[in-house]
Motif scaffolding. Structure first.
Motif, short mmCIF file in Angstrom:
data_model
loop_
_atom_site.label_atom_id
_atom_site.label_comp_id
_atom_site.label_asym_id
_atom_site.label_seq_id
_atom_site.Cartn_x
_atom_site.Cartn_y
_atom_site.Cartn_z
N LEU A 45 0.82 -1.21 0.00
CA LEU A 45 0.00 0.00 0.00
C LEU A 45 0.86 1.26 0.00
CD1 LEU A 45 -2.94 -0.76 2.48
CD2 LEU A 45 -3.15 -0.21 0.06
N ALA A 46 1.84 1.30 0.90
CA ALA A 46 2.69 2.48 1.00
C ALA A 46 3.53 2.65 -0.26
CB ALA A 46 3.60 2.38 2.24
N GLY A 47 4.07 1.54 -0.77
CA GLY A 47 4.88 1.62 -1.99
C GLY A 47 4.08 2.11 -3.17
N TYR A 48 2.83 1.68 -3.28
CA TYR A 48 1.95 2.13 -4.36
C TYR A 48 1.68 3.62 -4.23
CZ TYR A 48 -2.21 2.43 -7.32
OH TYR A 48 -3.13 2.78 -8.28
N ALA A 94 -6.23 3.53 -17.64
CA ALA A 94 -7.29 2.80 -18.34
C ALA A 94 -8.32 2.26 -17.36
CB ALA A 94 -6.68 1.66 -19.16
N ALA A 95 -7.86 1.77 -16.21
CA ALA A 95 -8.78 1.25 -15.21
C ALA A 95 -9.64 2.38 -14.63
CB ALA A 95 -8.00 0.56 -14.09
N ARG A 96 -9.08 3.57 -14.46
CA ARG A 96 -9.84 4.70 -13.96
C ARG A 96 -10.89 5.14 -14.97
NH1 ARG A 96 -4.66 7.82 -11.46
NH2 ARG A 96 -4.71 6.87 -9.37
N ILE A 97 -10.53 5.12 -16.24
CA ILE A 97 -11.50 5.48 -17.29
C ILE A 97 -12.66 4.50 -17.30
CG2 ILE A 97 -11.81 5.64 -19.79
CD1 ILE A 97 -8.93 6.71 -19.94
N ASP A 98 -12.37 3.22 -17.01
CA ASP A 98 -13.43 2.21 -16.96
C ASP A 98 -14.27 2.28 -15.69
OD1 ASP A 98 -12.70 1.21 -19.39
OD2 ASP A 98 -11.38 -0.36 -18.58
N GLY A 99 -13.93 3.21 -14.80
CA GLY A 99 -14.73 3.41 -13.60
C GLY A 99 -14.25 2.68 -12.37
N CYS A 100 -13.06 2.12 -12.41
CA CYS A 100 -12.52 1.41 -11.25
C CYS A 100 -11.97 2.41 -10.25
CB CYS A 100 -11.43 0.44 -11.70
SG CYS A 100 -10.93 -0.75 -10.43
N ARG A 101 -12.31 2.23 -8.98
CA ARG A 101 -11.83 3.12 -7.94
C ARG A 101 -10.40 2.76 -7.55
NH1 ARG A 101 -15.80 6.28 -5.76
NH2 ARG A 101 -17.95 5.75 -6.33
N ASP A 102 -9.81 3.63 -6.71
CA ASP A 102 -8.39 3.48 -6.37
C ASP A 102 -8.08 2.15 -5.71
OD1 ASP A 102 -7.79 5.90 -7.46
OD2 ASP A 102 -7.94 7.01 -5.58
N PHE A 103 -8.87 1.78 -4.70
CA PHE A 103 -8.61 0.51 -4.03
C PHE A 103 -8.88 -0.67 -4.95
CE2 PHE A 103 -8.74 3.00 -0.09
CZ PHE A 103 -7.67 2.43 0.59
N GLY A 104 -9.86 -0.53 -5.83
CA GLY A 104 -10.12 -1.58 -6.80
C GLY A 104 -8.96 -1.76 -7.75
N ILE A 105 -8.36 -0.65 -8.18
CA ILE A 105 -7.18 -0.73 -9.05
C ILE A 105 -6.04 -1.43 -8.33
CG2 ILE A 105 -5.42 0.64 -10.22
CD1 ILE A 105 -7.56 2.78 -10.70
N PHE A 106 -5.86 -1.08 -7.06
CA PHE A 106 -4.75 -1.67 -6.31
C PHE A 106 -4.93 -3.17 -6.12
CE2 PHE A 106 -3.00 -2.97 -2.16
CZ PHE A 106 -1.66 -2.73 -2.40
N PHE A 107 -6.13 -3.57 -5.68
CA PHE A 107 -6.34 -4.99 -5.35
C PHE A 107 -6.55 -5.86 -6.59
CE2 PHE A 107 -7.53 -3.11 -1.20
CZ PHE A 107 -6.71 -3.87 -0.39
#
Length: 276
Positions: A91-94, A170-183
């Motif tokens: 998490l911190a590294g990201y 690309a994931a943000r454009i598709d509507g994915c939130r930050d934690f969703g992108i991370f996990f």
């Protein structure tokens, strides 16, 4: 020319064999000594062939020392700190690698500074903090100070720098939130790095001796390295057969961990060396 190449290969094999022998022999001797009677361990010439006294030494060890409790404590502490270090470091590294926020560089610089502080310098402050929380001689004292490490944050940040920004956008454009992108996107790709960090963290915690020596006082809270040190205290009769048995048992989890995850370990360590 071919003869010279063959000779060079032969020299390489000889030196490699010598190096392997020097590296493996202490472990072989430890295992052999764990199977011998006490009078045979320091016999001259030494006995290099394993005997049949391993389970006798194991039984004597378990009856005189909290072997299984110490093994459980080491597994519990090492397992929990490994999982938390991987999670919080990722998490911190990201955050350090992919987010721009005020104070990012000074914060990361402070992480690097903490990496340079020797563990011995932190023992007294950590002990005072644990004592104020009444956590001395508890699992909290063994686990809380190692929930995340500066090295873990540094390693994961370096690995995250190599992750393509285009995938995140690309994931943000598709509507994915930050934690969703991370996990869902980042963390699965970082499995080799997580495995490498997990191996390093587990090995460090498994062999951690100084802090448990300070934070633990009762035999029920002994970790395996601490129990081993107490078995060879000055002024008492040392049963080296039992000591070798405990050392063999303590070595097995680390060997299994490295054998199962060595491929991830190598790729995780060198995965962030090339950015692309």
């Amino acid at each position: 020319m071919n003869q010279r190449r063959q000779f060079n290969k032969l020299l390489i094999y000889i030196f490699a064999l010598i190096g392997v022998t020097i590296s493996v022999f202490p472990f072989y001797w430890m295992f052999t000594a764990s199977t011998l009677q006490e009078s045979q361990i320091f016999k001259i010439p030494p006995t290099l062939i394993p005997s049949t006294n391993f389970f006798t030494n194991l039984s004597n060890l378990a009856s005189g020392w909290p072997l299984w409790k110490a093994l459980f404590n080491s597994l519990l502490v090492s397992g929990i700190t490994t999982v938390t270090t991987i999670f919080f470091s990722a998490l911190a590294g990201y955050a350090f690698a992919k987010y721009k926020f005020k104070g990012r560089e000074p914060l990361f610089f402070s992480v690097l500074l903490i990496m340079m502080v020797p563990t011995q310098v932190m023992l007294v402050p950590m002990f005072i903090i644990m004592m104020n929380f009444n956590w001395i001689d508890t699992y909290f004292a063994l686990i809380i100070p190692y929930l995340v490490t500066p090295f873990g944050v540094f390693l994961m940040r370096q690995q995250m720098l190599a992750f393509p920004d285009d995938l995140i956008e690309a994931a943000r454009i598709d509507g994915c939130r930050d934690f969703g992108i991370f996990f869902r996107i980042v963390l699965p790709v970082m499995k080799p790095a997580c495995a490498a960090l997990g191996i390093v963290t587990f090995m460090q915690q498994w062999g951690n001796f100084i802090w448990p020596l300070v934070a633990v006082s009762s035999k029920e809270m002994y970790t395996l390295p601490l129990m081993l040190s107490m078995m060879v205290q000055p002024g008492q009769v040392v049963q080296y057969g039992q000591v070798m048995v405990a050392a063999v048992i303590g070595l097995i989890p680390m060997l299994l961990l490295f054998l199962f995850f060595q491929k991830h370990f190598v790729s995780g360590v060198f995965g962030g060396s090339v950015k692309g």
